[in-house]
Scaffold this active site. Structure first.
Site, short mmCIF file in Angstrom:
data_model
loop_
_atom_site.label_atom_id
_atom_site.label_comp_id
_atom_site.label_asym_id
_atom_site.label_seq_id
_atom_site.Cartn_x
_atom_site.Cartn_y
_atom_site.Cartn_z
N ILE A 13 115.07 20.93 52.42
CA ILE A 13 115.76 19.66 52.69
C ILE A 13 116.83 19.81 53.76
O ILE A 13 117.08 18.89 54.54
CB ILE A 13 116.34 19.05 51.38
N SER A 35 123.52 31.28 54.39
CA SER A 35 122.16 31.44 53.87
C SER A 35 121.91 32.91 53.56
O SER A 35 122.30 33.79 54.32
CB SER A 35 121.15 30.97 54.92
N ARG A 36 121.23 33.14 52.42
CA ARG A 36 120.90 34.52 52.05
C ARG A 36 119.76 35.06 52.89
O ARG A 36 119.59 36.26 53.01
CB ARG A 36 120.52 34.58 50.56
N LYS A 89 121.25 15.83 45.77
CA LYS A 89 120.91 15.36 44.44
C LYS A 89 119.99 16.38 43.77
O LYS A 89 119.27 17.09 44.49
CB LYS A 89 120.25 13.98 44.45
N ASP A 167 112.98 15.99 39.06
CA ASP A 167 113.57 16.18 40.39
C ASP A 167 113.22 14.98 41.29
O ASP A 167 114.12 14.34 41.84
CB ASP A 167 113.13 17.51 41.02
#
Ligand code: NAP
Length: 307
Positions: A13, A35-36, A89, A167
């Site tokens: 997203i 970010s990993r 969300k 979701d």
């Protein structure tokens, strides 16, 4: 003032919607990413939120795009660092988390935006206005999509706190709670949980408006072919059909609005306004209905599902 923002969780997203929407919005600029696994050219890249907060002293806001299970601690950390927070969300894995964040943001004097992208679909505002003056008789929600298409390689979505079919389903509930001008309560629910997963693949919900109109919802993640995101409303003075997730509106069968998806740019314009006022916009009504479905729902095991 231009809001200097950092984004956490460079997944689907973030890339599909947040990056392009921020680039199109006046008053906000993306300066950093945490970010990993990934890096974004042209921005300051950090391995995690800790490092981003340490490295970006003049960052104003943090946008959290990770799965809901890990968002609470990150949101707390950002708010305690004095940053405005934009939550994807659902705003948390539990109602109590989101209530705690609302209180914390209020105490710190920063913006907390619990975003509900479907509320910004093109036809939702007109649907709400049309329904405001009509007696609702019945509402039917059909939210059926192909999980393999929309959520490939997302193990978190099947784990506890990942919401499963809720979701996408919570998007329908976010529209429902926006357009119905009275409280909606959960009466009963049936949750179909594959025997190899922790979260439901299908759900049937029976709800009611405060004045007694039935609200029935079917969420299903096994629909291949055409996808269905419809809300149909019968009133004493005509019928309404919201489809395409809220981007198409029919009144008594006649198309009134059919527009492309512009939900994320609308949300960023809203966020810029909220930050200017240091305001909080965090409606938990959709999340409360999901929590209630899990509280009162019958959990029915179903066949294993390989995604
Ligand atoms: P995703 O592709 O799995 O991306 C989420 C990102 O969060 C991952 O790429 C990863 O980023 C990070 N992440 C994943 N697991 C993590 C963990 N255990 N701990 C810390 N970070 C983790 O998921 P998504 O589709 O973008 O969804 C993220 C949120 O956006 C969900 O709440 C979803 O409901 C919402 N959303 C998704 C869509 C959609 O169409 N997919 C639409 C609207 C809203 P790094 O590798 O960069 O650390």
């Amino acid at each position: 003032m231009t809001i200097r923002a950092g984004l956490v969780g460079l997944g689907k997203i973030a890339r599909d919607q947040h990056l392009p929407a921020i680039a199109r919005t006046d008053g906000i600029e993306l300066v950093a990413v945490a970010s990993r696994n990934a890096q974004e050219e042209g921005l300051n890249n950090y391995p995690d939120l800790d490092a981003m907060l340490a490295g970006e002293a003049d960052m104003d806001a943090v946008i959290l795009c990770q799965p809901p299970q890990v968002r609470y601690q990150a949101a707390r950390q950002a708010i305690l660092a004095g940053k405005h927070v934009f939550l994807e969300k659902p705003p948390g894995a539990t109602v109590s988390e989101v209530e705690a964040l609302i209180a914390l943001a209020g105490a710190q004097g920063v913006t907390l935006y619990a975003s509900w992208h479907s509320r910004h679909a093109a036809a939702v505002a007109q649907a709400k206005a049309w329904m405001a003056s009509r007696a609702i008789r019945r509402i039917d929600i059909q939210w059926r999509e192909d999980v393999r298409h929309w959520h490939p390689g997302q193990p978190w979505i099947w784990e506890a706190g990942g919401f499963g079919v809720f979701d996408p389903g919570i998007n329908a509930l976010s529209i429902l709670t926006e357009i119905v001008p009275e409280p909606v309560t959960m009466l009963s629910a049936r949750l179909e949980v594959p025997e190899n997963k922790d979260a439901p693949i299908g759900a049937a919900l029976s709800m009611a408006t405060a004045s007694g109109a039935a609200v029935e919802a079917l969420f299903d993640w096994r629909q291949t072919g055409p996808q269905t995101w419809d809300i149909a409303v019968e009133t004493a003075n005509g019928s309404l059909l919201l489809s395409e997730g809220g981007n198409t509106l029919r009144l008594d069968g006649e198309v009134q609005i059919k527009a492309p998806d512009e939900e994320y740019p609308a949300m960023y314009r809203r966020f810029v306004g909220l930050v200017a006022d240091r305001a909080i916009d965090a409606d938990i009504a959709p999340l409360r209905l999901v929590a209630d479905a899990f509280l009162c729902g019958r959990h029915c095991p179903t066949t294993a599902f390989d995604d």
